[in-house]
Design a protein around this motif. Structure first.
Motif, short mmCIF file in Angstrom:
data_model
loop_
_atom_site.label_atom_id
_atom_site.label_comp_id
_atom_site.label_asym_id
_atom_site.label_seq_id
_atom_site.Cartn_x
_atom_site.Cartn_y
_atom_site.Cartn_z
N PRO A 65 0.71 -1.19 0.19
CA PRO A 65 -0.17 -0.05 -0.09
C PRO A 65 0.75 1.23 -0.09
CG PRO A 65 -0.73 -1.48 1.75
CD PRO A 65 0.42 -2.02 0.97
N THR A 66 2.06 1.40 0.78
CA THR A 66 2.89 2.30 0.74
C THR A 66 3.30 2.68 -0.62
OG1 THR A 66 3.37 2.00 3.12
CG2 THR A 66 4.90 3.55 1.83
N PHE A 67 3.92 1.71 -1.14
CA PHE A 67 4.81 1.88 -2.58
C PHE A 67 3.19 2.39 -3.60
CE2 PHE A 67 5.90 0.21 -6.73
CZ PHE A 67 7.16 0.65 -6.92
N LEU A 68 2.02 1.75 -3.49
CA LEU A 68 1.20 1.98 -4.35
C LEU A 68 0.76 3.47 -4.21
CD1 LEU A 68 -1.12 1.08 -6.60
CD2 LEU A 68 -2.50 0.48 -4.66
N LEU A 69 0.86 4.08 -3.12
CA LEU A 69 0.48 5.42 -2.76
C LEU A 69 1.49 6.37 -3.45
CD1 LEU A 69 -1.65 7.54 -1.29
CD2 LEU A 69 -0.28 7.19 0.49
N PHE A 70 2.70 6.14 -3.33
CA PHE A 70 3.71 7.01 -3.78
C PHE A 70 3.64 6.72 -5.67
CE2 PHE A 70 5.58 6.88 0.37
CZ PHE A 70 6.07 8.01 0.43
N VAL A 71 3.60 5.62 -5.90
CA VAL A 71 3.21 5.41 -7.68
C VAL A 71 2.13 6.23 -7.83
CG1 VAL A 71 2.69 3.79 -9.34
CG2 VAL A 71 4.50 3.41 -7.29
N THR A 72 1.05 6.27 -7.25
CA THR A 72 -0.20 6.84 -7.82
C THR A 72 0.09 8.38 -7.69
OG1 THR A 72 -1.68 5.29 -6.68
CG2 THR A 72 -2.64 6.97 -7.26
N ILE A 73 0.52 8.95 -6.83
CA ILE A 73 0.99 10.35 -6.70
C ILE A 73 1.89 10.73 -7.78
CG2 ILE A 73 2.03 12.41 -5.25
CD1 ILE A 73 0.82 10.70 -2.92
N PHE A 74 2.75 10.04 -8.12
CA PHE A 74 3.96 10.21 -9.09
C PHE A 74 3.06 10.15 -10.56
CE2 PHE A 74 7.03 10.05 -5.84
CZ PHE A 74 8.04 11.03 -6.16
N ALA A 75 2.46 9.29 -10.68
CA ALA A 75 1.97 8.80 -11.93
C ALA A 75 0.73 9.65 -12.32
CB ALA A 75 1.28 7.35 -12.09
N PHE A 76 0.09 10.26 -11.49
CA PHE A 76 -1.16 11.20 -11.75
C PHE A 76 -0.67 12.78 -11.52
CE2 PHE A 76 -3.71 7.35 -11.21
CZ PHE A 76 -4.35 7.27 -12.39
N VAL A 77 0.14 13.10 -10.71
CA VAL A 77 0.65 14.31 -10.40
C VAL A 77 1.88 14.83 -11.01
CG1 VAL A 77 0.74 16.10 -8.39
CG2 VAL A 77 -1.09 14.40 -8.44
N LEU A 78 2.74 14.09 -10.71
CA LEU A 78 4.32 14.55 -10.95
C LEU A 78 4.87 14.01 -11.94
CD1 LEU A 78 5.95 13.92 -7.49
CD2 LEU A 78 4.86 16.26 -8.23
N LEU A 79 4.63 12.87 -12.60
CA LEU A 79 4.90 12.42 -13.84
C LEU A 79 3.91 11.87 -14.54
CD1 LEU A 79 8.26 10.90 -12.69
CD2 LEU A 79 7.95 12.99 -13.92
#
Length: 244
Positions: A65-79
């Motif tokens: 869940p921690t890794f998924l949360l960071f990936v979601t933020i990066f995929a939709f917001v940062l990158l």
């Protein structure tokens, strides 16, 4: 690229197509499958046993869940729309799901009874996963394009990732408490039902024993009578009529 040639004084122009650079969808999915399976094998064989041994289930179940949360933020917001980042992140997410999260989820069923385990697996594996996939497909269909998915899918994805992290955090704490106390979820109810069934069974056995003893003491019991034995005719009491 154009190729100009002159035939009988008439110039003609031919278009020569050059092969496009890049990979096809089949090649992409092949590399994706190979990456996921290799990572899953490595994490299942080396990472998961050591995580459970040194950190326990409470920490292990929070990794995905921690890794998924960071990936979601990066995929939709940062990158957003970064294919290289999506390839690497989705491969790691899929590998962590197969090798760490799913085995940790199965360990959670240890301090539960059989009936609770079957009910929980039904609601999680059958109902929960199908509903989540249906909602995700509906969002993608409504978005209609990559830009639409980034706009309409970012908020549901982040909210779902946070909800999964909170659920795993709470479940890990409850699991450690059950292991330390030695309690089994649903065991009291099953024990009560089993006690009622045993009581009913004992009552039935007592009734059968009573009937058996009754016929054992009675020599004239129809169960133990010789079928060739002649039965004596019934005795009829004579009653004198008194004329009034």
């Amino acid at each position: 690229i154009t190729d100009e040639s002159e035939v009988d004084g008439i110039s003609s122009e031919k278009v020569v197509e050059q092969p496009r650079e890049g990979i096809t969808y089949i090649q992409f999915m092949g590399w994706y499958g190979q990456t996921v399976n290799i990572l899953s094998l490595f994490l299942s064989f080396y990472a998961f046993p050591r995580l459970i041994k040194h950190y326990g289930l409470r920490i292990t179940i929070r990794i995905f869940p921690t890794f998924l949360l960071f990936v979601t933020i990066f995929a939709f917001v940062l990158l957003p729309r970064n294919l290289y980042f999506l390839f690497i992140s989705l491969s790691l997410c899929k590998a962590l799901t197969y090798s760490v999260h799913d085995p940790a989820e199965e360990v959670l069923y240890m301090p539960t009874s059989d009936s609770i385990k079957f009910r929980a697996k039904f609601w999680i594996d059958v109902v929960g996963q199908r509903v989540a996939k249906a909602v995700g497909s509906a969002i993608n269909n409504y978005a209609g394009s990559v830009e639409g998915i980034v706009i309409y899918g970012s908020l549901p994805s982040v909210v779902a990732s946070i909800a999964l992290w909170l659920a795993c955090y709470q479940v890990g704490i409850l699991f450690d408490g059950l292991i330390q106390s030695g309690d089994v979820v649903g065991f009291e109810k099953e024990e009560l039902v089993l006690g009622v069934e045993m009581a009913n069974l004992e009552d039935n056995e007592e009734v059968e024993d009573t009937m058996t003893n009754h016929y054992d003491d009675d020599d004239d019991s129809p169960l133990f009578r010789d079928p060739e034995e002649e039965l004596s005719p019934p005795t009829i009491a004579c009653v004198d009529r008194v004329s009034l």
